[in-house]
Design a protein around this motif. Structure first.
Motif, short mmCIF file in Angstrom:
data_model
loop_
_atom_site.label_atom_id
_atom_site.label_comp_id
_atom_site.label_asym_id
_atom_site.label_seq_id
_atom_site.Cartn_x
_atom_site.Cartn_y
_atom_site.Cartn_z
N ILE A 51 -68.07 -32.73 14.45
CA ILE A 51 -67.27 -33.49 15.42
C ILE A 51 -65.81 -33.08 15.37
CG2 ILE A 51 -66.47 -35.81 16.06
CD1 ILE A 51 -69.12 -36.88 14.84
N TYR A 52 -65.31 -32.82 14.17
CA TYR A 52 -63.86 -32.64 13.99
C TYR A 52 -63.43 -31.20 13.74
CZ TYR A 52 -64.02 -37.67 13.94
OH TYR A 52 -64.26 -38.98 14.29
N GLY A 53 -64.29 -30.25 14.05
CA GLY A 53 -63.90 -28.85 14.02
C GLY A 53 -63.77 -28.24 12.63
N VAL A 54 -64.63 -28.66 11.72
CA VAL A 54 -64.66 -28.13 10.36
C VAL A 54 -65.98 -27.38 10.17
CG1 VAL A 54 -64.78 -28.80 7.91
CG2 VAL A 54 -63.16 -29.93 9.44
N ASP A 55 -65.98 -26.37 9.34
CA ASP A 55 -67.20 -25.62 9.05
C ASP A 55 -68.25 -26.57 8.45
OD1 ASP A 55 -69.18 -24.09 7.54
OD2 ASP A 55 -67.86 -22.36 7.75
N PRO A 56 -69.35 -26.81 9.17
CA PRO A 56 -70.35 -27.79 8.71
C PRO A 56 -70.99 -27.42 7.37
CG PRO A 56 -70.70 -27.24 11.02
CD PRO A 56 -69.72 -26.24 10.48
N TYR A 57 -71.22 -26.13 7.17
CA TYR A 57 -71.85 -25.71 5.91
C TYR A 57 -70.94 -26.00 4.72
CZ TYR A 57 -73.88 -22.81 2.26
OH TYR A 57 -74.43 -22.38 1.07
N LYS A 58 -69.66 -25.65 4.86
CA LYS A 58 -68.71 -25.90 3.77
C LYS A 58 -68.62 -27.40 3.47
CE LYS A 58 -65.60 -21.93 4.39
NZ LYS A 58 -64.18 -21.54 4.57
N ALA A 59 -68.56 -28.20 4.52
CA ALA A 59 -68.46 -29.65 4.34
C ALA A 59 -69.70 -30.20 3.63
CB ALA A 59 -68.27 -30.33 5.69
N LYS A 60 -70.86 -29.70 4.02
CA LYS A 60 -72.11 -30.15 3.41
C LYS A 60 -72.15 -29.81 1.93
CE LYS A 60 -75.88 -27.85 4.38
NZ LYS A 60 -77.08 -27.34 5.10
N ILE A 61 -71.77 -28.57 1.59
CA ILE A 61 -71.78 -28.15 0.19
C ILE A 61 -70.79 -28.97 -0.63
CG2 ILE A 61 -71.32 -26.23 -1.38
CD1 ILE A 61 -73.96 -26.06 0.30
N ALA A 62 -69.62 -29.22 -0.07
CA ALA A 62 -68.63 -30.05 -0.76
C ALA A 62 -69.20 -31.44 -1.03
CB ALA A 62 -67.35 -30.15 0.07
N GLY A 63 -69.91 -31.98 -0.06
CA GLY A 63 -70.54 -33.29 -0.22
C GLY A 63 -71.62 -33.30 -1.29
N ALA A 108 -68.40 -27.06 -9.72
CA ALA A 108 -68.88 -26.39 -8.50
C ALA A 108 -68.74 -24.87 -8.63
CB ALA A 108 -68.10 -26.89 -7.29
N ALA A 109 -67.63 -24.45 -9.23
CA ALA A 109 -67.39 -23.02 -9.41
C ALA A 109 -68.22 -22.43 -10.55
CB ALA A 109 -65.90 -22.78 -9.68
N ILE A 120 -63.63 -26.24 -2.87
CA ILE A 120 -63.14 -26.74 -4.16
C ILE A 120 -62.03 -27.76 -3.95
CG2 ILE A 120 -62.06 -26.11 -6.35
CD1 ILE A 120 -64.95 -25.11 -6.05
N SER A 121 -61.13 -27.50 -3.01
CA SER A 121 -60.04 -28.43 -2.72
C SER A 121 -60.58 -29.79 -2.30
CB SER A 121 -59.14 -27.86 -1.62
OG SER A 121 -58.21 -28.84 -1.18
N SER A 134 -56.24 -30.83 4.05
CA SER A 134 -56.86 -30.11 5.16
C SER A 134 -57.89 -31.00 5.85
CB SER A 134 -57.55 -28.85 4.63
OG SER A 134 -58.66 -29.21 3.82
N LYS A 135 -58.41 -30.52 6.96
CA LYS A 135 -59.43 -31.29 7.67
C LYS A 135 -60.69 -31.46 6.83
CE LYS A 135 -58.78 -31.12 12.68
NZ LYS A 135 -59.42 -30.71 13.96
N ILE A 136 -61.07 -30.42 6.10
CA ILE A 136 -62.29 -30.55 5.28
C ILE A 136 -62.06 -31.53 4.13
CG2 ILE A 136 -61.82 -28.55 3.78
CD1 ILE A 136 -64.85 -28.01 3.77
N ASP A 137 -60.82 -31.57 3.59
CA ASP A 137 -60.50 -32.58 2.57
C ASP A 137 -60.76 -33.98 3.13
OD1 ASP A 137 -59.54 -30.58 0.85
OD2 ASP A 137 -57.45 -30.85 1.45
#
Length: 206
Positions: A51-63, A108-109, A120-121, A134-137
């Motif tokens: 919805i908010y223009g963030v890479d969905p895969y990165k967001a999912k992995i962070a979650g 994670a790393a 990571i951030s 950032s938006k993903i944060d």
């Protein structure tokens, strides 16, 4: 990989699929509830990212990985953080629960081979947010608050869901404003949280 993690890897076989691996890692180490929470947060973060223009895969992995440090009890987190060479703030020493976000970033790393700085951030500030986030944060921060790990319905959920109609910044501020409106309930005010509050309060002048 830091030897500190060795004992938690004894019965873990990594497949290279993050969803499979993080869930199995937490399950094997006795944290099924956290595994379920992380699964929900990953999926919510992916949804918000679209919805908010963030890479969905990165967001999912962070979650998925944001709470993998649950394997360490609060009583051991400062010792673990020192062993990992992390900067430790006085507020984290007073209330060690908060430093789990930084420990999860290292894990994670080192365990899951995630070296993307954005991921990571997001993991390392998912509890408190921070200034210049950032938006993903913000996506992970909000996803974690929506899919909270307590029983019942989050008391702030209406404010977040209403604010999401405006922006991810507004939703982030809605939650932080809720915390500061109920500041008497906070064990400590983490500097990351306070800086994020000041920045967002300025953005959303009331």
């Amino acid at each position: 990989m830091n030897s500190l993690f060795n004992e938690f890897m004894l019965n873990v076989s990594m497949t290279g699929d993050i969803e499979t691996d993080f869930y199995h890692f937490l399950l094997v180490n006795g944290h099924q509830k956290t595994a379920e929470h992380c699964l929900k947060v990953g999926r919510k973060a992916e949804q918000l990212a679209k919805i908010y223009g963030v890479d969905p895969y990165k967001a999912k992995i962070a979650g998925y990985l944001h709470d993998v440090s649950a394997i360490f009890p609060n009583s051991k987190r400062i010792v673990v953080a020192k062993a990992l060479g992390l900067d430790i703030l006085k507020e984290e020493e007073i209330f060690p629960m908060i430093i789990h976000q930084k420990i999860s970033g290292v894990m994670a790393a080192e365990i899951f081979d995630i070296h993307d700085k954005e991921i990571i951030s997001a993991i390392a500030c998912h509890t408190t947010l921070k200034s210049n986030a950032s938006k993903i944060d913000k996506v992970l921060f909000v996803a974690d608050k929506i899919e909270w790990d307590q029983d019942g319905c989050p008391p702030y959920i209406n404010q977040i869901e209403h604010s999401l109609k405006e922006s991810i910044d507004a939703a982030s501020y809605a939650y932080i404003k809720y915390l500061f409106d109920n500041k008497h309930n906070l064990k400590v005010v983490h500097p990351f949280l306070e800086s994020a509050y000041k920045e967002l309060k300025e953005q959303f002048k009331e």
